[in-house]
Structure formats: structure tokens, C-alpha cells
Design a protein around this motif. Structure first.
Motif, short mmCIF file in Angstrom:
data_model
loop_
_atom_site.label_atom_id
_atom_site.label_comp_id
_atom_site.label_asym_id
_atom_site.label_seq_id
_atom_site.Cartn_x
_atom_site.Cartn_y
_atom_site.Cartn_z
N TRP A 150 -0.63 5.28 1.89
CA TRP A 150 -1.56 4.21 1.52
C TRP A 150 -2.45 4.57 0.34
CZ3 TRP A 150 0.30 -0.04 2.97
CH2 TRP A 150 0.93 -0.19 4.21
N ASP A 151 -2.26 5.77 -0.22
CA ASP A 151 -2.93 6.11 -1.48
C ASP A 151 -2.11 5.67 -2.68
OD1 ASP A 151 -4.89 7.25 0.02
OD2 ASP A 151 -4.48 9.33 -0.57
N GLY A 152 -0.83 5.31 -2.46
CA GLY A 152 0.04 4.98 -3.57
C GLY A 152 0.50 6.21 -4.32
N GLU A 153 1.32 5.97 -5.36
CA GLU A 153 1.75 7.10 -6.21
C GLU A 153 1.52 6.75 -7.67
OE1 GLU A 153 5.12 6.24 -7.90
OE2 GLU A 153 6.41 7.06 -6.32
N VAL A 154 2.49 6.90 -8.58
CA VAL A 154 2.21 6.73 -10.00
C VAL A 154 2.91 5.53 -10.63
CG1 VAL A 154 1.77 9.20 -10.34
CG2 VAL A 154 4.08 8.29 -10.69
N GLU A 155 3.90 4.99 -9.98
CA GLU A 155 4.69 3.92 -10.60
C GLU A 155 4.11 2.55 -10.22
OE1 GLU A 155 8.38 1.90 -9.40
OE2 GLU A 155 9.34 3.54 -10.50
N GLU A 156 3.92 1.69 -11.23
CA GLU A 156 3.27 0.41 -10.99
C GLU A 156 4.03 -0.48 -10.01
OE1 GLU A 156 1.97 1.46 -15.26
OE2 GLU A 156 3.46 2.07 -13.78
N CYS A 157 5.35 -0.52 -10.08
CA CYS A 157 6.10 -1.37 -9.15
C CYS A 157 5.90 -0.92 -7.71
CB CYS A 157 7.60 -1.34 -9.48
SG CYS A 157 8.10 -2.42 -10.83
N ILE A 158 5.99 0.37 -7.47
CA ILE A 158 5.80 0.90 -6.12
C ILE A 158 4.37 0.67 -5.66
CG2 ILE A 158 5.69 3.04 -4.78
CD1 ILE A 158 8.10 4.03 -6.42
N ASN A 159 3.41 0.94 -6.53
CA ASN A 159 2.02 0.76 -6.14
C ASN A 159 1.69 -0.71 -5.87
OD1 ASN A 159 1.32 3.44 -6.14
ND2 ASN A 159 0.54 3.45 -8.23
N ALA A 160 2.28 -1.60 -6.65
CA ALA A 160 2.03 -3.03 -6.44
C ALA A 160 2.53 -3.47 -5.07
CB ALA A 160 2.68 -3.85 -7.55
N ARG A 161 3.74 -3.05 -4.72
CA ARG A 161 4.27 -3.44 -3.42
C ARG A 161 3.48 -2.78 -2.28
NH1 ARG A 161 8.95 -2.39 -6.20
NH2 ARG A 161 9.43 -0.58 -4.90
N THR A 162 2.95 -1.59 -2.53
CA THR A 162 2.09 -0.93 -1.54
C THR A 162 0.81 -1.72 -1.34
OG1 THR A 162 3.01 1.21 -2.19
CG2 THR A 162 0.98 1.24 -0.91
N VAL A 163 0.25 -2.25 -2.42
CA VAL A 163 -0.93 -3.10 -2.32
C VAL A 163 -0.61 -4.35 -1.50
CG1 VAL A 163 -2.48 -4.62 -3.62
CG2 VAL A 163 -2.09 -2.29 -4.40
N THR A 164 0.49 -5.00 -1.81
CA THR A 164 0.85 -6.23 -1.10
C THR A 164 1.00 -5.96 0.40
OG1 THR A 164 1.97 -7.11 -3.05
CG2 THR A 164 2.53 -8.10 -0.95
N ALA A 165 1.70 -4.88 0.75
CA ALA A 165 1.85 -4.54 2.16
C ALA A 165 0.52 -4.12 2.78
CB ALA A 165 2.88 -3.43 2.32
N GLY A 166 -0.25 -3.34 2.05
CA GLY A 166 -1.53 -2.90 2.58
C GLY A 166 -2.47 -4.05 2.86
N VAL A 167 -2.56 -4.99 1.93
CA VAL A 167 -3.39 -6.17 2.14
C VAL A 167 -2.91 -6.94 3.38
CG1 VAL A 167 -3.99 -8.43 1.21
CG2 VAL A 167 -4.11 -6.42 -0.25
N TYR A 168 -1.62 -7.11 3.47
CA TYR A 168 -1.04 -7.87 4.59
C TYR A 168 -1.41 -7.24 5.93
CZ TYR A 168 2.46 -10.43 7.31
OH TYR A 168 3.07 -11.22 8.24
N PHE A 169 -1.34 -5.92 5.98
CA PHE A 169 -1.57 -5.22 7.24
C PHE A 169 -3.01 -4.71 7.40
CE2 PHE A 169 3.13 -4.73 6.96
CZ PHE A 169 3.45 -5.34 8.16
N GLY A 170 -3.90 -5.09 6.51
CA GLY A 170 -5.31 -4.78 6.67
C GLY A 170 -5.73 -3.38 6.29
N VAL A 171 -5.01 -2.76 5.36
CA VAL A 171 -5.34 -1.42 4.89
C VAL A 171 -6.18 -1.52 3.62
CG1 VAL A 171 -4.40 0.79 4.12
CG2 VAL A 171 -3.18 -0.55 5.84
N ASP A 172 -7.13 -0.62 3.46
CA ASP A 172 -7.93 -0.58 2.22
C ASP A 172 -7.10 0.04 1.11
OD1 ASP A 172 -9.80 -0.46 0.23
OD2 ASP A 172 -10.96 1.18 1.13
N VAL A 173 -6.67 -0.79 0.18
CA VAL A 173 -5.86 -0.32 -0.95
C VAL A 173 -6.61 -0.54 -2.27
CG1 VAL A 173 -3.58 -0.49 0.12
CG2 VAL A 173 -4.65 -2.54 -0.86
N SER A 174 -7.94 -0.65 -2.20
CA SER A 174 -8.72 -0.92 -3.40
C SER A 174 -8.55 0.15 -4.48
CB SER A 174 -10.20 -1.11 -3.06
OG SER A 174 -10.70 -0.03 -2.30
#
Length: 320
Positions: free
Chosen positions: A125-149
Motif C-alpha cells: 500500500w506504499d506503492g512502487e515507482v511505476e505510474e501505471c502500477i501506482n495508479a491502480r494501487t490508488v484505485t484499489a486502495g481508495v475502493y477498500f478504504g486504505v490511505d494512499v495519499s
């Protein structure tokens, strides 16, 4: 053309992941009814099947982005694997798994505890370095209530000068990509709705949307030619890939009066509708999956659902 009723009946004769979205987006069914249908995703059909493949530690296939032990040789032979944790979570979001369910909450806790990115062992949930991966992590994190700010802040700082994003930025690219831009736009839309739209998010979304709109969702800005013929062919699951329907579905989800620069993409969408009112699955990505949902070349409920809700939005709002 077949009546829309027969197409709707065909869509409803399907998996709960499809049915609840048809009820909400095409039939305006009362929320209590479509929510009851949505709850079945956890225990029936594709949602239950995907959850059945989950590891004891909360991951899928033993890895965040790649399955455990999936070598470069396997990638070259079989294609990229779509069975690991990030793609499984993305799919559960698209199925509509209730994020408040006990299984969803436990999954998110376990993923946060055990899953590490292949890039450098970063917590999931910290993400990594690639924008596509991080974007999808944000979308999933928001959906499941994780702080991805923190990942959102990173994405906001990675926008290219032409308005969009490109996951090849770290390799020197200074031009945006349709693929990366749609992933980030979806993430910022989800985050803004959940946490509030800051001036920075609003400006980034406007810039990314303008990047796509200037290109009519499919054309090069300088040449005017179609950038990639695959943009005109529809696939699902789309994973990281862009196509015209995914672009249109983003603008539908964003709401408001449609920009007339979408008209060519809408016309293309209509041109691909079959005489019976449905759309085909044009292609699918190579690589191992947990299970197949639809057959390439055959009518697709996923494509038809998304196409019909786009056209509904366009027809009801484009003339305002």
C-alpha cells in the motif's frame, strides 16, 4: 436491431458482477436491490471463484505484481501473468466486492502485512515507482478504504509537460502515454470523490483529460492518424491497457456534459455494435489467468454493459 430489452435480459442472465451494474447503471433499480445483488459477488460466480484462489497470507499467486517463481523464461513463453495480487485486487474492485465485507477487510489487512512489491520490496500500500502500477494501487486502495495519499502526491508530481503521464518516465520518456494517463485519471477520480477534490487534483485531472480530448481519444496530435489500431478494438479485462471504450467510460464516470471532442470515439463505439444490439470481445491479453470469463470473437457482456452505459450518458447529456 434487437430490442434493448432482449439485450438487457441477456445481461441479467449472467454473473452477479454484471447483474448489479446493469441494475444500477441501465435500469435505475432502487439501491437496496442492486446492493443486495452486489453482495452476491463475495459468495457466487466470478468473485467467489477469484477469492477461492487467495493464499493464506492474503496474496494471490504468492506475489504483488508477479507470481512467486514466475521467471523471465515463463514470461517469454506464456506472456505476462495476471494472477498476482495487484491484478486480483483490481478485478475484485471491478466485480464490485463489498469493501465493508469481512473477507474484504481481512484481505486488505493481510495484503498490507505480507505483500511486497517486486521492484524493491516496498509494502504493497506504499506503492512502487511505476505510474501505471501506482495508479491502480490508488484505485484499489481508495475502493477498500486504505490511505494512499502519499502515492497520490507522487503521481501529481509526475505529470508530463504535455498534460498526461507515462510509466516510462523513469526510463527517460518525456511524452505521455494513453495507457498510463487513463490509469492515473481513474485513480485521481476515485481519490477525489472519496477524499475531496483539491485544486492540485482538479488541475491534474483537467490536464490529463485535455491530453486525451485533444487527441479525440485515439489520434496523434501532430499526424492526426490513429495512434494504435488496438485502441479501436475492445478488450476485457483491460489490466493496464487503454482502448477507446475505456476512455469513454472514464468520461462517463466523471459525469457532466460530454465534450464534443468525444463524438468520433462515440461514433466508433456505435459502429461496432452488432445487429442484435450487443458488442463482441475483440481480443484479450496473453498470459496466465485464474479463469476465463468470455471468449474472444463472441458477444461480451462486459463490453456490452460498458458500451450501453456510455451511450446512455452520451444520449442523455450531449445535447445540453
Amino acid at each position: 436491431m434487437a430490442s434493448s430489452g432482449s439485450v438487457i435480459d441477456w445481461l441479467l442472465d449472467s454473473d452477479p458482477a454484471i447483474r448489479w451494474q446493469v441494475m444500477r447503471d441501465l435500469l435505475d433499480t432502487p439501491e437496496a436491490e442492486w446492493q443486495a445483488e452486489r453482495a452476491k459477488v463475495e459468495t457466487e460466480g466470478w468473485g467467489a471463484a477469484l477469492l477461492s484462489h487467495q493464499d493464506a497470507d492474503g496474496q494471490w499467486a504468492g506475489g504483488a505484481f508477479m507470481p512467486a517463481g514466475y521467471t523471465q523464461e515463463k514470461w517469454r513463453e506464456l506472456g505476462q501473468a495476471w494472477t498476482a495480487t495487484c491484478f486480483s485486487l483490481q478485478q475484485l474492485c471491478e466485480f464490485g466486492l463489498d469493501p465493508a465485507s469481512l473477507q474484504a477487510r481481512e484481505t486488505i489487512r493481510l495484503v498490507g502485512q505480507h505483500s511486497r512489491w517486486d521492484h524493491d520490496g516496498q509494502p504493497f500500500w506504499d506503492g512502487e515507482v511505476e505510474e501505471c502500477i501506482n495508479a491502480r494501487t490508488v484505485t484499489a486502495g481508495v475502493y477498500f478504504g486504505v490511505d494512499v495519499s502519499p502515492i497520490v502526491a507522487r503521481l501529481l508530481g509526475e505529470r508530463q509537460a504535455d498534460g498526461g503521464w507515462n510509466c516510462e518516465r523513469c526510463n527517460g520518456s518525456d511524452r505521455s502515454s494513453f495507457h498510463t494517463t487513463i490509469n492515473v485519471l481513474e485513480a485521481l477520480l476515485a481519490y477525489g470523490r472519496a477524499k475531496g477534490i483539491t485544486p492540485e487534483i482538479a488541475a491534474a485531472r483537467r490536464a490529463g483529460e485535455e491530453y486525451l480530448l485533444e487527441r479525440r481519444l485515439l489520434r496523434g496530435l501532430t499526424s492526426g492518424a490513429v495512434v494504435d489500431e488496438r485502441y479501436l478494438a475492445f478488450l476485457y479485462p483491460y489490466r493496464w491497457r487503454y482502448d477507446v471504450l475505456r476512455g469513454l467510460d472514464y468520461f462517463r464516470a466523471a459525469g457532466g456534459v460530454p465534450d464534443q471532442r468525444l463524438a468520433e470515439a462515440v461514433a466508433h463505439l456505435r459502429s461496432k455494435q452488432m445487429a442484435d444490439g450487443r458488442w463482441r470481445l475483440d481480443w484479450s491479453l496473453k498470459g496466465p489467468v485464474w479463469f476465463e470469463m468470455e471468449t474472444v470473437g463472441e458477444p461480451s457482456r462486459w463490453i456490452t454493459l460498458r458500451a450501453l452505459r456510455v451511450l446512455r450518458w452520451w444520449n442523455e447529456n450531449a445535447g445540453r
